[in-house]
Design a protein around this motif. Structure first.
Motif, PDB file in Angstrom:
ATOM      1  N   PRO A 141      -0.723  27.851  50.369  1.00  0.00           N
ATOM      2  CA  PRO A 141      -0.055  28.261  51.615  1.00  0.00           C
ATOM      3  C   PRO A 141       0.241  27.087  52.563  1.00  0.00           C
ATOM      4  O   PRO A 141       1.211  27.146  53.316  1.00  0.00           O
ATOM      5  N   LEU A 142      -0.571  26.033  52.500  1.00  0.00           N
ATOM      6  CA  LEU A 142      -0.343  24.885  53.390  1.00  0.00           C
ATOM      7  C   LEU A 142       0.907  24.118  52.966  1.00  0.00           C
ATOM      8  O   LEU A 142       1.717  23.711  53.800  1.00  0.00           O
ATOM      9  N   LEU A 143       1.076  23.924  51.642  1.00  0.00           N
ATOM     10  CA  LEU A 143       2.274  23.221  51.155  1.00  0.00           C
ATOM     11  C   LEU A 143       3.513  24.092  51.346  1.00  0.00           C
ATOM     12  O   LEU A 143       4.576  23.605  51.729  1.00  0.00           O
ATOM     13  N   GLU A 144       3.350  25.397  51.096  1.00  0.00           N
ATOM     14  CA  GLU A 144       4.491  26.307  51.311  1.00  0.00           C
ATOM     15  C   GLU A 144       4.914  26.318  52.776  1.00  0.00           C
ATOM     16  O   GLU A 144       6.085  26.492  53.087  1.00  0.00           O
ATOM     17  N   ALA A 145       3.954  26.120  53.666  1.00  0.00           N
ATOM     18  CA  ALA A 145       4.265  26.107  55.102  1.00  0.00           C
ATOM     19  C   ALA A 145       4.971  24.817  55.512  1.00  0.00           C
ATOM     20  O   ALA A 145       5.499  24.728  56.620  1.00  0.00           O
ATOM     21  N   GLY A 146       4.979  23.813  54.622  1.00  0.00           N
ATOM     22  CA  GLY A 146       5.740  22.597  54.926  1.00  0.00           C
ATOM     23  C   GLY A 146       4.920  21.322  55.002  1.00  0.00           C
ATOM     24  O   GLY A 146       5.466  20.255  55.296  1.00  0.00           O
ATOM     25  N   ALA A 147       3.595  21.393  54.723  1.00  0.00           N
ATOM     26  CA  ALA A 147       2.796  20.168  54.683  1.00  0.00           C
ATOM     27  C   ALA A 147       3.230  19.361  53.457  1.00  0.00           C
ATOM     28  O   ALA A 147       3.631  19.917  52.443  1.00  0.00           O
ATOM     29  N   ARG A 193       3.008  25.476  59.734  1.00  0.00           N
ATOM     30  CA  ARG A 193       4.410  25.868  59.711  1.00  0.00           C
ATOM     31  C   ARG A 193       5.129  25.408  60.985  1.00  0.00           C
ATOM     32  O   ARG A 193       6.255  24.907  60.940  1.00  0.00           O
ATOM     33  N   ASP A 194       4.438  25.553  62.086  1.00  0.00           N
ATOM     34  CA  ASP A 194       4.995  25.155  63.377  1.00  0.00           C
ATOM     35  C   ASP A 194       5.174  23.632  63.440  1.00  0.00           C
ATOM     36  O   ASP A 194       6.170  23.127  63.963  1.00  0.00           O
ATOM     37  N   ILE A 195       4.207  22.905  62.875  1.00  0.00           N
ATOM     38  CA  ILE A 195       4.303  21.443  62.825  1.00  0.00           C
ATOM     39  C   ILE A 195       5.517  21.044  61.979  1.00  0.00           C
ATOM     40  O   ILE A 195       6.344  20.235  62.393  1.00  0.00           O
ATOM     41  N   ALA A 196       5.631  21.646  60.785  1.00  0.00           N
ATOM     42  CA  ALA A 196       6.737  21.301  59.871  1.00  0.00           C
ATOM     43  C   ALA A 196       8.089  21.627  60.490  1.00  0.00           C
ATOM     44  O   ALA A 196       9.072  20.920  60.269  1.00  0.00           O
ATOM     45  N   ARG A 197       8.124  22.688  61.274  1.00  0.00           N
ATOM     46  CA  ARG A 197       9.385  23.092  61.909  1.00  0.00           C
ATOM     47  C   ARG A 197       9.858  22.024  62.904  1.00  0.00           C
ATOM     48  O   ARG A 197      11.054  21.785  63.044  1.00  0.00           O
ATOM     49  N   HIS A 198       8.917  21.365  63.560  1.00  0.00           N
ATOM     50  CA  HIS A 198       9.287  20.473  64.671  1.00  0.00           C
ATOM     51  C   HIS A 198       9.203  18.987  64.367  1.00  0.00           C
ATOM     52  O   HIS A 198       9.680  18.181  65.149  1.00  0.00           O
TER      53      HIS A 198
END
Lengths: 195, 250
Positions: free
Chosen positions: B91-97, B67-72
C-alpha cells in the motif's frame, strides 16, 4: 486533448498521475484497447522487471495495441526499454519500436549499479526536449540502459554514455523519471504534451 | 555526472512531524507535506519520512499521508517505520512512495529482504542499520537503538546486499546528535565492501561534515534531520558550499 496512461502492473502509475495532476492536465488511466487507441496522447509508464512485464502486456494483448499506436506515445523508464527490440534483462524480446538492444551496466569500483540518483542531460541536435533542459539534472533509477544511437534525443553518462531520451516517429521515451525530477521533470512532460 | 544526494529526514508521529521545526514562513511547522515540499523546493535530492507511531491503528493512517506526500512532492521519497511484511509495503508503494526502509524486522527475519526485493525490486528496498561501537566492533541495534543484537555492521550490510537490498542507510548511534561529523571510517569501509549505494546518517552539524562524508566516507548520499528543521544548515547554501569545493551536486 484526451490523454491516456496505460494501466498495467507498472510501479509508478500513481506518481505519473500525480505529476499530471500538478500540471493541471486531465487524463484517463485505462487498459481498454479502444480507449487507448482513441486517445490524442498516450503515456506508457514503467517500473519493474522486463520479462514479467512483457508477459503481462502479451497476456492482456497490450503489446499489439502499443505497437499499433499512431498518436504521440511517451515511454518512461522501463516503458522506454520495452519499446526497444530486445532487453538483456532475462533475455526478453520487447516491442521493437526502437531497434536497439537494452544492455546491463557493468559495475565499476566507483560506479555502483543500479545507476541511482540525479544525473545531467546533454541534448542532441533537434531534440524534442525543451532546450532549457540542456545540462539540467533528472532522476534515474535503473540497472539497464539503451546505448546512444541514431534515435537518441538526450544522453547521460554513467560508465558509458547512454540514451537518456529517444524519439522515433510518434514514439518518445525517457530513461529517467520526469514525475520525480522536480522542475526539470515538469519541462520534460510539457515538452511531450507540446510535441 | 551522477551527483551526491542530500536527504532531509522527517520523523512522523500520528501524521505530524516531530522533533520540532522552527522555520519561518511555514504556516504549520508540524505538517510533513508542507515541510517536505519546502525542502524539495530548496533543492533536497530525496526525502525520508519515518513513521514513529507506536500502534498499528496509528500506522494505518500513514498510507493516506504517503499519498498526500506523493501528490504534492515532485522528488523521490522513502518511507519507513514498523514495516515487517510484503503486505505492509504494497500500500505504501501504491500510494506513491518510491522506496521503503526496513530495520528491526529485517534483523529479526533476514528473509524479509529477499521477499521484498523479489516482490518490488532491489531499487526500492533500503536496509537501515543502526550501529554503535562496542569493544571495537560495530554492533547492530534495533528498536530505535534500544536493543543490541548479535549482528555486526559490515557482515550485516554485506548480507543485506546479497539478499537484495538496493541501498544501505547506516546511522552511527555514536555520532547521532553529536553534530561532530559522520562516522567516516566505517562509511568508507562500507563503500569498499559494497556494490550498492550507502547513505550516511548521524552526526551532521555543519556543511563541512557533508563534504567530509562525501570525500573521506565516500558516501553516496547524506541524511540529516534537526539541522535542517532548525535552519542551522540551509539546503541552498549547503549545496553551494559543496559545489564550490568540487563535489558533484545538483
Amino acid at each position: 486533448m484526451k490523454l491516456v496512461i496505460i494501466k498495467y502492473n507498472a510501479g509508478n502509475i500513481q506518481s505519473v498521475s500525480f505529476a499530471l495532476e500538478r500540471l493541471g492536465v486531465d487524463f484517463t488511466i485505462t487498459d481498454q484497447a479502444e480507449v487507448i487507441q482513441q486517445a490524442d496522447k498516450v503515456i506508457f509508464p514503467g517500473v519493474g522487471e522486463a520479462s514479467t512485464t512483457m508477459q503481462y502486456l502479451r497476456d492482456h494483448k497490450l503489446d499489439a495495441v502499443i505497437r499499433g499506436l499512431r498518436q504521440p506515445v511517451l515511454g518512461i523508464c522501463l516503458g522506454m526499454q520495452l519499446l526497444c527490440r530486445h532487453s538483456e534483462e532475462n533475455d526478453t524480446p520487447c516491442l521493437g519500436i526502437f531497434e536497439e538492444t537494452v544492455k546491463r551496466f557493468e559495475p565499476q569500483p566507483d560506479k555502483k549499479v543500479p545507476h541511482m540518483g540525479w544525473n545531467n542531460l546533454t541534448l542532441t541536435a533537434n531534440s524534442w526536449l525543451d532546450p532549457a533542459l540542456e545540462n539540467k539534472f533528472a532522476y534515474f533509477v535503473h540497472s539497464y540502459y539503451v546505448p546512444v544511437y541514431a534515435h537518441t534525443s538526450a544522453l547521460t553518462e554513467y560508465t558509458v554514455p547512454f540514451s537518456a531520451a529517444m524519439h522515433r516517429d510518434n514514439f518518445y521515451a525517457v530513461q529517467f523519471h520526469p514525475e520525480k525530477s522536480a522542475e526539470a521533470g515538469v519541462l520534460v512532460l510539457q515538452s511531450f504534451l507540446n510535441a | 555526472m551522477l551527483t551526491k544526494r542530500i536527504i532531509p529526514c522527517l520523523d512522523i508521529k500520528d501524521g505530524r512531524t516531530v522533533k520540532g521545526v522552527n522555520f519561518v514562513n511555514i504556516r504549520d511547522a508540524g505538517d510533513p507535506v508542507e515541510l517536505g515540499a519546502r525542502y524539495a523546493q530548496e533543492g533536497a535530492d530525496e526525502l525520508v519520512f519515518l513513521d514513529i507511531s507506536a500502534t498499528n491503528e496509528q500506522r494505518k493512517t500513514f498510507a493516506s499521508l504517503v499519498r498526500d506526500i506523493a501528490r504534492h512532492i515532485n522528488i523521490p521519497f522513502t518511507v519507513g517505520g514498523g514495516i515487517s511484511s510484503v503486505a505492509d509495503v504494497a500500500p505504501l508503494l501504491e500510494a506513491g512512495a518510491d522506496k521503503v526502509s526496513i530495520n528491526s524486522a529485517a534483523v529479526r527475519n533476514p528473509g524479509l529482504i529477499d521477499e521484498l526485493s523479489r516482490a518490488f525490486g532491489a531499487q526500492c528496498i533500503v536496509l537501515a542499520i543502526d550501529a554503535r561501537k562496542v569493544d571495537n566492533a560495530w554492533v547492530v541495534h534495533t528498536h530505535g537503538g534500544k536493543n543490541a543484537t548479535d549482528k555486526k555492521l559490515f557482515t550485516w550490510a554485506k548480507e543485506g546486499q546479497e539478499r537484495g537490498a538496493g541501498e544501505i542507510l547506516f546511522t552511527s548511534m555514536d555520532h547521532d546528535g553529536t553534530k561532530a561529523g559522520f562516522a567516516n571510517d566505517a562509511l568508507s569501509k562500507l563503500h569498499a565492501l559494497l556494490q550498492i549505494p550507502v547513505i550516511a546518517s548521524g552526526g551532521a552539524g555543519g556543511a563541512e561534515h557533508f563534504m567530509d562524508t562525501f570525500i573521506l566516507g565516500q558516501a553516496d548520499a547524506a541524511l540529516a534531520a534537526s539541522i535542517f528543521h532548525f535552519g542551522e544548515v540551509k539546503l541552498p547554501e549547503l549545496k553551494g558550499y559543496l559545489r564550490q569545493r568540487g563535489i558533484s551536486i545538483r
